[in-house]
Design a protein around this motif. Structure first.
Motif, mmCIF file in Angstrom:
data_model
loop_
_atom_site.group_PDB
_atom_site.id
_atom_site.type_symbol
_atom_site.label_atom_id
_atom_site.label_comp_id
_atom_site.label_asym_id
_atom_site.label_seq_id
_atom_site.Cartn_x
_atom_site.Cartn_y
_atom_site.Cartn_z
ATOM 1 N N SER A 128 12.125 12.264 11.094
ATOM 2 C CA SER A 128 11.790 10.769 10.284
ATOM 3 C C SER A 128 10.290 10.732 10.078
ATOM 4 C CB SER A 128 12.723 9.591 10.601
ATOM 5 O OG SER A 128 12.297 9.276 11.893
ATOM 6 N N ALA A 129 8.867 10.142 11.681
ATOM 7 C CA ALA A 129 7.862 9.694 11.703
ATOM 8 C C ALA A 129 7.899 11.561 10.461
ATOM 9 C CB ALA A 129 7.528 10.175 13.336
ATOM 10 N N VAL A 130 8.013 12.628 11.236
ATOM 11 C CA VAL A 130 6.801 13.866 10.076
ATOM 12 C C VAL A 130 6.960 13.401 8.733
ATOM 13 C CG1 VAL A 130 7.331 16.125 9.719
ATOM 14 C CG2 VAL A 130 6.919 15.329 12.071
ATOM 15 N N ALA A 131 8.149 12.749 7.833
ATOM 16 C CA ALA A 131 8.584 12.696 7.136
ATOM 17 C C ALA A 131 8.017 11.366 6.335
ATOM 18 C CB ALA A 131 10.190 12.227 6.829
ATOM 19 N N ALA A 132 7.991 10.818 6.973
ATOM 20 C CA ALA A 132 7.101 9.623 6.551
ATOM 21 C C ALA A 132 5.342 9.747 6.846
ATOM 22 C CB ALA A 132 7.246 8.040 7.492
ATOM 23 N N TYR A 133 5.023 10.239 7.412
ATOM 24 C CA TYR A 133 3.296 11.260 7.487
ATOM 25 C C TYR A 133 3.584 11.799 6.242
ATOM 26 C CZ TYR A 133 -0.606 12.758 10.261
ATOM 27 O OH TYR A 133 -1.674 12.647 10.378
ATOM 28 N N VAL A 134 4.741 12.468 5.513
ATOM 29 C CA VAL A 134 4.292 13.609 3.922
ATOM 30 C C VAL A 134 4.190 12.879 3.263
ATOM 31 C CG1 VAL A 134 5.395 15.284 3.111
ATOM 32 C CG2 VAL A 134 4.796 15.739 5.438
ATOM 33 N N ALA A 135 5.225 11.878 3.544
ATOM 34 C CA ALA A 135 5.247 10.362 2.150
ATOM 35 C C ALA A 135 4.209 9.524 2.305
ATOM 36 C CB ALA A 135 5.990 9.826 2.516
ATOM 37 N N LYS B 253 3.962 1.218 8.171
ATOM 38 C CA LYS B 253 5.468 0.143 8.828
ATOM 39 C C LYS B 253 6.258 1.538 9.054
ATOM 40 C CE LYS B 253 8.823 -3.127 8.274
ATOM 41 N NZ LYS B 253 9.357 -4.585 7.263
ATOM 42 N N GLN B 254 6.729 1.925 7.478
ATOM 43 C CA GLN B 254 7.331 3.230 7.992
ATOM 44 C C GLN B 254 7.321 3.705 9.658
ATOM 45 O OE1 GLN B 254 9.998 3.024 5.634
ATOM 46 N NE2 GLN B 254 9.483 2.788 4.126
ATOM 47 N N ARG B 255 5.874 4.697 9.227
ATOM 48 C CA ARG B 255 5.814 5.441 10.523
ATOM 49 C C ARG B 255 6.111 4.798 11.213
ATOM 50 N NH1 ARG B 255 -0.074 6.445 10.316
ATOM 51 N NH2 ARG B 255 0.500 8.298 11.650
ATOM 52 N N VAL B 256 5.424 3.316 12.405
ATOM 53 C CA VAL B 256 5.625 3.079 13.530
ATOM 54 C C VAL B 256 7.086 2.944 13.480
ATOM 55 C CG1 VAL B 256 5.465 0.447 14.630
ATOM 56 C CG2 VAL B 256 3.431 1.357 13.110
ATOM 57 N N VAL B 257 8.573 2.671 12.633
ATOM 58 C CA VAL B 257 9.720 2.353 13.056
ATOM 59 C C VAL B 257 10.260 4.096 13.080
ATOM 60 C CG1 VAL B 257 11.943 1.493 11.657
ATOM 61 C CG2 VAL B 257 9.826 0.547 11.599
ATOM 62 N N ALA B 258 9.654 4.978 12.565
ATOM 63 C CA ALA B 258 10.080 6.293 12.587
ATOM 64 C C ALA B 258 9.852 6.950 14.167
ATOM 65 C CB ALA B 258 9.462 7.282 11.270
ATOM 66 N N ARG B 259 8.335 6.441 13.805
ATOM 67 C CA ARG B 259 7.886 7.292 15.554
ATOM 68 C C ARG B 259 8.666 6.425 16.740
ATOM 69 N NH1 ARG B 259 2.191 7.767 17.039
ATOM 70 N NH2 ARG B 259 1.898 8.521 15.119
ATOM 71 N N LEU B 260 9.397 5.115 16.679
ATOM 72 C CA LEU B 260 9.411 4.926 18.177
ATOM 73 C C LEU B 260 11.239 4.633 17.815
ATOM 74 C CD1 LEU B 260 8.141 1.000 17.567
ATOM 75 C CD2 LEU B 260 8.051 3.285 19.570
ATOM 76 N N GLU B 261 11.853 5.200 17.101
ATOM 77 C CA GLU B 261 13.153 5.798 17.298
ATOM 78 C C GLU B 261 14.333 6.149 17.774
ATOM 79 O OE1 GLU B 261 14.533 6.153 12.329
ATOM 80 O OE2 GLU B 261 13.716 8.183 13.342
ATOM 81 N N PRO B 262 13.653 7.162 18.724
ATOM 82 C CA PRO B 262 14.200 7.301 19.731
ATOM 83 C C PRO B 262 14.223 6.325 21.072
ATOM 84 C CG PRO B 262 13.021 9.039 19.137
ATOM 85 C CD PRO B 262 12.612 7.543 18.527
ATOM 86 N N PRO C 288 12.636 -3.615 15.682
ATOM 87 C CA PRO C 288 11.114 -3.461 15.833
ATOM 88 C C PRO C 288 10.456 -4.891 14.869
ATOM 89 C CG PRO C 288 11.039 -1.500 14.686
ATOM 90 C CD PRO C 288 12.581 -1.707 14.970
ATOM 91 N N GLY C 289 9.388 -5.482 15.138
ATOM 92 C CA GLY C 289 8.755 -6.764 14.475
ATOM 93 C C GLY C 289 7.354 -6.534 14.572
ATOM 94 N N TRP C 290 6.733 -6.401 13.508
ATOM 95 C CA TRP C 290 5.535 -6.461 13.989
ATOM 96 C C TRP C 290 4.693 -7.025 12.522
ATOM 97 C CZ3 TRP C 290 1.369 -2.529 11.223
ATOM 98 C CH2 TRP C 290 2.253 -2.388 9.425
ATOM 99 N N SER C 291 3.396 -7.692 12.522
ATOM 100 C CA SER C 291 2.735 -9.063 11.237
ATOM 101 C C SER C 291 0.962 -8.449 12.207
ATOM 102 C CB SER C 291 2.789 -10.159 12.730
ATOM 103 O OG SER C 291 2.403 -10.315 13.685
ATOM 104 N N PHE C 292 0.163 -8.699 10.952
ATOM 105 C CA PHE C 292 -0.559 -9.608 10.918
ATOM 106 C C PHE C 292 -1.295 -10.957 10.697
ATOM 107 C CE2 PHE C 292 -0.185 -5.052 8.359
ATOM 108 C CZ PHE C 292 -1.928 -4.574 9.078
ATOM 109 N N ARG C 293 -1.999 -10.773 11.385
ATOM 110 C CA ARG C 293 -2.765 -12.663 12.071
ATOM 111 C C ARG C 293 -4.232 -12.293 11.453
ATOM 112 N NH1 ARG C 293 0.636 -12.331 15.862
ATOM 113 N NH2 ARG C 293 2.655 -13.917 16.090
ATOM 114 N N ASP C 294 -4.947 -13.591 11.031
ATOM 115 C CA ASP C 294 -6.265 -13.496 10.590
ATOM 116 C C ASP C 294 -7.271 -14.369 11.963
ATOM 117 O OD1 ASP C 294 -5.957 -16.472 9.824
ATOM 118 O OD2 ASP C 294 -6.338 -16.021 7.832
#
Length: 355
Positions: free
Chosen positions: A264-271, A88-97, A8-14
């Motif tokens: 991993s999404a749970v762990a990222a949420y706690v982290a 970013k960590q949460r997005v990647v972890a949630r989309l893993e499956p 996955p890739g994501w970005s911010f734009r103004d």
């Protein structure tokens, strides 16, 4: 065989079209790990000057700094820098499956287009760290691995949509909820069980456990925020059974209805500091440098039709998970064990094993 991977890739734009440099996230992660900009830039492979300019550029982009730097005290992420990193960590972890399932489909299509392709094995399984190892070792089969809930996987097996279904159960025996959920699909005269791995489930807490959480009873405290797994997951069923045994009402747990979809999404949420504690496997806690409080051991099992054991793809699958290389890969996962991996037993024997 060649394999492709979906990343996955994501970005911010103004409003002017300026786009956030993806390298910033690597730098923020390195600062979080090392606590110094010099060490962070070295680990990322950029110059100190480039790292400094990167931070200044994107501090101007957001209007606030991303890193606090104090002489003699190193570098720490600001609240915004911390949120960017963990978002970013949460997005990647949630989309893993979903990404892994898509990767499997794409690689399957590629392999089908090649000459002399290996036999096809369709696996529907509950997502997990050990299951995710399978594609790396499946050199002798075409592995179509789709992540489903345990109940969905078993239902797919019964209607012929897959060859093998994977799910997990507590090592001390199935709860009444799991017996009701899975019993409809498991037929002792029809199915055989392939032993896979055991793993530890427990509470994932912040590093050094600042809330001094010791067990499930601490989830009742007013100062503790919990993050749960989704309702159809085996981990949620396990938690509900453990709460029932300790006579803890889920309605009294702050955050019980807040859900994530992978360990991993749970762990990222706690982290990220969005919860004090979550439920998941030890490997997820270690992945995010968190602490872990064991609660229960589970067995991960694969189920197939007894006639499928004679199919070439299943024979090769069994050979694969019995190799020393696969055993070693499982052992490297914190809290995981490959003991009995590859043993084929009856349904009743598998579900009534003692620790």
């Amino acid at each position: 065989m060649k394999r492709i991977q979906v990343v996955p890739g994501w970005s911010f734009r103004d409003e002017s079209g300026n786009e956030l440099n993806p390298q910033l996230f690597s730098l923020l992660a390195a600062i979080h790990e090392h606590g110094k900009l010099t060490a962070a830039t070295k680990s990322v492979g950029i110059s100190y000057r480039h790292g400094w300019n990167l931070l200044n550029t994107w501090a101007a982009f957001f209007g606030v700094p991303l890193v606090n730097m104090q002489k003699g005290k190193g570098a720490t992420l600001t609240p915004l820098g911390d949120k960017l990193l963990w978002a970013k960590q949460r997005v990647v972890a949630r989309l893993e499956p979903q990404l892994d399932s898509l990767t499997s489909q794409l690689n399957l299509e590629i392999h089908r287009a090649l000459e002399g392709v290996s036999p096809l094995l369709r696996v529907h399984a509950s997502y997990g760290y050990a299951v995710a190892l399978l594609p790396e070792h499946a050199s002798e089969i075409q592995l179509d691995l789709q992540y489903k809930s345990g109940e969905e996987a078993l239902a797919a097996l019964n209607r012929g949509a897959c060859d093998i279904a994977g799910f997990h159960v507590p090592i001390e025996g199935m709860s009444q909820a799991q017996i009701k959920k899975y019993g409809h699909y498991l037929k002792p005269r029809v199915h055989k069980v392939i032993q896979f791995i055991t793993r530890r489930q427990g509470l994932i807490v912040k590093r050094d456990n600042p809330c001094e959480i010791q067990g499930l009873s601490d989830l009742l405290r007013d100062d503790v925020r919990f993050i749960n797994r989704q309702e159809d997951s085996g981990t949620r069923t396990l938690l509900d059974e453990l709460l029932r045994r300790e006579k803890i009402s889920p309605s009294k747990v702050s955050g019980y209805d807040d859900e994530e979809f992978t360990h991993s999404a749970v762990a990222a949420y706690v982290a990220a500091g969005m919860a004090d504690v979550g439920i998941g496997v030890e490997a997820a806690a270690r992945q995010f440098n968190l602490d872990f409080i064991p609660l229960s051991y589970e067995r991960y099992l694969f189920v197939c039709h007894h006639r499928s054991l004679q199919q070439e793809a299943v024979i090769r699958f069994l050979e694969m998970i019995r190799t020393s290389q696969f055993y070693q890969a499982v052992r490297e996962l914190p809290g995981y064990s490959p003991d009995l991996c590859g043993d084929v037993v009856g349904v009743e024997e598998a579900l009534n094993q003692s620790p």
